[in-house]
Write an enzyme that holds these catalytic residues in place. Sequence first.
Site, mmCIF file in Angstrom:
data_model
loop_
_atom_site.group_PDB
_atom_site.id
_atom_site.type_symbol
_atom_site.label_atom_id
_atom_site.label_comp_id
_atom_site.label_asym_id
_atom_site.label_seq_id
_atom_site.Cartn_x
_atom_site.Cartn_y
_atom_site.Cartn_z
ATOM 1 N N ASP A 69 0.933 -1.031 0.098
ATOM 2 C CA ASP A 69 -0.096 -0.059 -0.072
ATOM 3 C C ASP A 69 0.767 1.374 0.066
ATOM 4 O OD1 ASP A 69 -2.760 1.108 0.651
ATOM 5 O OD2 ASP A 69 -1.370 2.187 2.061
ATOM 6 N N HIS A 137 -7.735 9.633 -1.859
ATOM 7 C CA HIS A 137 -7.137 9.637 -0.515
ATOM 8 C C HIS A 137 -7.990 10.554 0.651
ATOM 9 C CE1 HIS A 137 -2.828 9.323 1.420
ATOM 10 N NE2 HIS A 137 -3.745 9.182 2.495
#
Length: 333
Positions: A69, A137
């Site tokens: 990630d 995000h």
Amino acid sequence: MRLNLWILTSSASASAVAALGVGGSDLQQPLFSQPSKIPPLGFGTWNLDPSNVTEAVSAALQAGYRHIDCAKAYNNQEAVGKGIADGLKKTGLKRSDIWITSKLWNDHHNSSALVSEALDWTLVELGLGYLDLWLMHWPVGTDADGNTNLDYLEQMERLHGTTKLRHIGVSNFSPAQLQDIIQNSDAKPAVHQFEIHPYLPQTDWIDFHRTHGIAVTAYSPFANTNPTYKSGDDDDDDDPPLLLKNRDMRAIAAERGCTTAQVALVWGMSRGYSVIPKSSHVDYIKENFGALECKLNGGDLDRIDGLSKRYLKRFNNPSRDYGVKLFEGLEDS
């Protein structure tokens, strides 16, 4: 309801599964409705020691992780990409053997050209031809009005059909924001990544995603152990003690022959979502991956569930910095 994240890769019966408890190396095949191939135990790259990002990522792949990630905002994607390349070389793996997630930052929301530019630059930094998953995000654009997500998803949906991107998703959305997408956009997120740990279990919110076929990834699975978050050192403080020093967590770890970090990860994976611990130290990287060998029983999981009744704490909330109210309708918002 607790959802076991794994399905048996052997011929064990249902009764044998019950006897095994939660965890174990024979229960590692990921089980998600969508997307179907995201490994349950990933490796996070936020706030890695800048001096050894490449070495840490390579070590993670060599230790067995198949899920990395990353994000543009972490300012280390070039080093992460070098670690991916080194890890693939040393393990003999192919790009298609691993899952890579990255994230679109707030300054590239407001036009299809900006979104496309951000994806291309991320791929250049990582040295990759495609991403398995790209997340928005934060639900905050450069104008800080918090309402740019639908336009973003429409633009992302166009990219979704290219060879550069396999899945799209979101991170840090509120119920109202996610419901708005579900009702008004054709581009339903495949994955939602947000903060989850025993001090912030978000059980109802996780159940909502399960109902709508959206997979979940938990960041900060060790809660306030991340040095970015300030907290107390023992159970007598008003703030939660460091999760990995919590007395209940340590007791369970001792009873099961696991580390407290492994206990925290198994608790998360047993609830039906992927977790992304991070470390710059090879020993801890290997230790965390050892969670797949750690077995907990129902009583252990219930005991961990009870921690949030004493300590309920969200550690990552930049609402003040962004000038918008985030996480409305969620625990400790």
